[in-house]
Design an enzyme around this catalytic site. Structure first.
Site, PDB file in Angstrom:
ATOM      1  N   LYS A   9       0.869  -1.191   0.000  1.00  0.00           N
ATOM      2  CA  LYS A   9       0.000   0.000   0.000  1.00  0.00           C
ATOM      3  C   LYS A   9       0.891   1.220   0.000  1.00  0.00           C
ATOM      4  O   LYS A   9       1.992   1.199   0.573  1.00  0.00           O
ATOM      5  CB  LYS A   9      -0.939  -0.090   1.170  1.00  0.00           C
ATOM      6  CG  LYS A   9      -1.052   0.681   2.428  1.00  0.00           C
ATOM      7  CD  LYS A   9      -0.546   1.764   3.097  1.00  0.00           C
ATOM      8  CE  LYS A   9       0.561   2.106   3.889  1.00  0.00           C
ATOM      9  NZ  LYS A   9       0.710   2.779   5.027  1.00  0.00           N
ATOM     10  N   ASP A 135      -4.324   0.066   9.275  1.00  0.00           N
ATOM     11  CA  ASP A 135      -4.258  -0.041   7.811  1.00  0.00           C
ATOM     12  C   ASP A 135      -4.858  -1.339   7.282  1.00  0.00           C
ATOM     13  O   ASP A 135      -4.946  -1.529   6.066  1.00  0.00           O
ATOM     14  CB  ASP A 135      -2.786   0.007   7.346  1.00  0.00           C
ATOM     15  CG  ASP A 135      -2.202   1.412   7.424  1.00  0.00           C
ATOM     16  OD1 ASP A 135      -2.967   2.370   7.604  1.00  0.00           O
ATOM     17  OD2 ASP A 135      -0.971   1.529   7.300  1.00  0.00           O
TER      18      ASP A 135
HETATM   19  O1  C5P Z   1      -3.000   0.571  14.218  1.00  0.00           O
HETATM   20  P1  C5P Z   1      -1.595   0.109  14.260  1.00  0.00           P
HETATM   21  O2  C5P Z   1      -1.360  -0.939  15.318  1.00  0.00           O
HETATM   22  O3  C5P Z   1      -1.050  -0.319  12.935  1.00  0.00           O
HETATM   23  O4  C5P Z   1      -0.737   1.382  14.674  1.00  0.00           O
HETATM   24  C1  C5P Z   1       0.597   1.298  15.118  1.00  0.00           C
HETATM   25  C2  C5P Z   1       0.916   2.523  15.921  1.00  0.00           C
HETATM   26  O5  C5P Z   1       0.886   3.686  15.103  1.00  0.00           O
HETATM   27  C3  C5P Z   1      -0.112   2.801  17.023  1.00  0.00           C
HETATM   28  O6  C5P Z   1       0.225   2.144  18.210  1.00  0.00           O
HETATM   29  C4  C5P Z   1      -0.006   4.304  17.181  1.00  0.00           C
HETATM   30  O7  C5P Z   1       1.112   4.643  17.983  1.00  0.00           O
HETATM   31  C5  C5P Z   1       0.316   4.787  15.766  1.00  0.00           C
HETATM   32  N1  C5P Z   1      -0.880   5.248  15.045  1.00  0.00           N
HETATM   33  C6  C5P Z   1      -1.439   6.454  15.395  1.00  0.00           C
HETATM   34  N2  C5P Z   1      -2.530   6.925  14.720  1.00  0.00           N
HETATM   35  C7  C5P Z   1      -3.048   6.240  13.690  1.00  0.00           C
HETATM   36  C8  C5P Z   1      -2.487   5.000  13.304  1.00  0.00           C
HETATM   37  C9  C5P Z   1      -1.393   4.529  14.001  1.00  0.00           C
HETATM   38  O8  C5P Z   1      -0.987   7.111  16.331  1.00  0.00           O
HETATM   39  N3  C5P Z   1      -4.090   6.737  13.029  1.00  0.00           N
END
Ligand code: C5P
Length: 274
Positions: A9, A135
């Site tokens: 992506k 994502d």
């Molecule tokens: O959602 P995911 O586990 O992939 O996100 C990894 C990290 O990225 C989260 O723990 C957060 O710190 C950060 N994140 C964020 N805001 C988002 C997506 C991700 O702060 N919209």
């Protein structure tokens, strides 16, 4: 045996609008996909994961790969028994802003959905995808879309499919959480209106500055991509992979040759927008 592709992506634009009380960030992002990436194969058997491919080593020692979490989550939500012998063929660099782990989780969900006759747009599958990562819903949808919320609220869009793309990673892994944490908290405004390409060109990646501060190699990648007459070049996600879009394949090939000659150890993928 069921095989699903897990394409990379890219975030054509990524606007960080606000820090949320739950620790996530409110986003407006333009997701797009390319035609290359990892692949996930499911064969019947007890739950297991074998990782192959050029970036398999980057995942060794990772006890709870997103593919296994997806399989356990699927069994829990759909009341099936936990199982499946998964093979993940890893062609995308790890922790690099092009959604590798999320794409793999989404592909694993697709294999399980096919094996159990569950529709890909089943709301339970979409909810599970959002639980697995911000994502993962976009990767499950697998097409150009505007993402809002933490990235999980999606509006599909018609994108410039077939456009030549170059992806370049300087070989540094960047922590998504660390990059978001280093964002300066300034809302630089919403995504404008328009078709996908003009939206992308008018947009920005608000994580570029904090990522560049943490991984200065990104400066060199962007500087080289700019030399190769792209229509647009930018960092994807939280980095360090950067992408460039081209009007034709010979411009892409020339840029790839120039970058590979200057930095033979960088990862460079000539691909196409899906
Ligand atoms: O959602 P995911 O586990 O992939 O996100 C990894 C990290 O990225 C989260 O723990 C957060 O710190 C950060 N994140 C964020 N805001 C988002 C997506 C991700 O702060 N919209």
């Amino acid at each position: 045996m069921i095989v699903e592709s897990a394409p990379a992506k890219i975030n054509l634009a990524l606007h960080v609008r606000a820090r949320r009380p739950d620790g996530y960030h409110e986003l407006e992002t333009l997701f797009a996909f390319v035609t290359d990436g990892d692949s996930v194969t499911l064969t019947p058997g007890p739950l297991s994961l074998t990782i192959t491919g050029p970036f398999a080593a980057g995942l060794s020692g990772e006890g709870d790969n997103l593919v296994l979490r997806a399989a356990r989550g699927f069994a829990e939500r759909f009341g099936t028994s936990v199982g499946g012998a998964f093979t993940l063929d890893k062609h995308l660099p790890v922790a690099s802003g092009i959604g590798g782990g999320s794409a793999d989780a989404a592909a694993a969900l697709r294999t399980l959905a096919r094996a159990n006759d569950i529709a890909i747009d089943d709301p339970r599958l979409c909810a599970l995808a959002a639980d697995l990562g911000s994502d993962v819903p976009a990767c499950l949808l697998g097409r150009t879309a505007l993402g809002q919320g933490r990235g999980e609220k999606l509006e599909p869009l018609d994108g410039p499919s077939g456009m030549p793309v170059l992806l370049v990673n300087p070989g540094v892994a960047v922590s998504t959480a660390a990059v978001f944490k280093a964002w300066d908290g300034r809302d630089r405004g919403p995504m404008p209106d328009g078709d996908v390409l003009s939206l992308a060109r008018a947009g920005r990646n608000d994580l570029e500055a904090p990522a560049r501060a943490l991984a200065p190699e990104i400066d060199a990648v962007l500087a080289l991509l700019e030399k190769g007459v792209p229509l647009l070049s930018r960092m994807s996600g939280s980095g360090a992979t950067c992408f460039a879009l081209y009007a034709n394949v010979s411009d892409r090939a020339a840029a790839a040759a120039m970058i590979s000659a200057a930095h033979p150890r960088w990862w460079c993928l000539e691909t196409t927008l899906a």
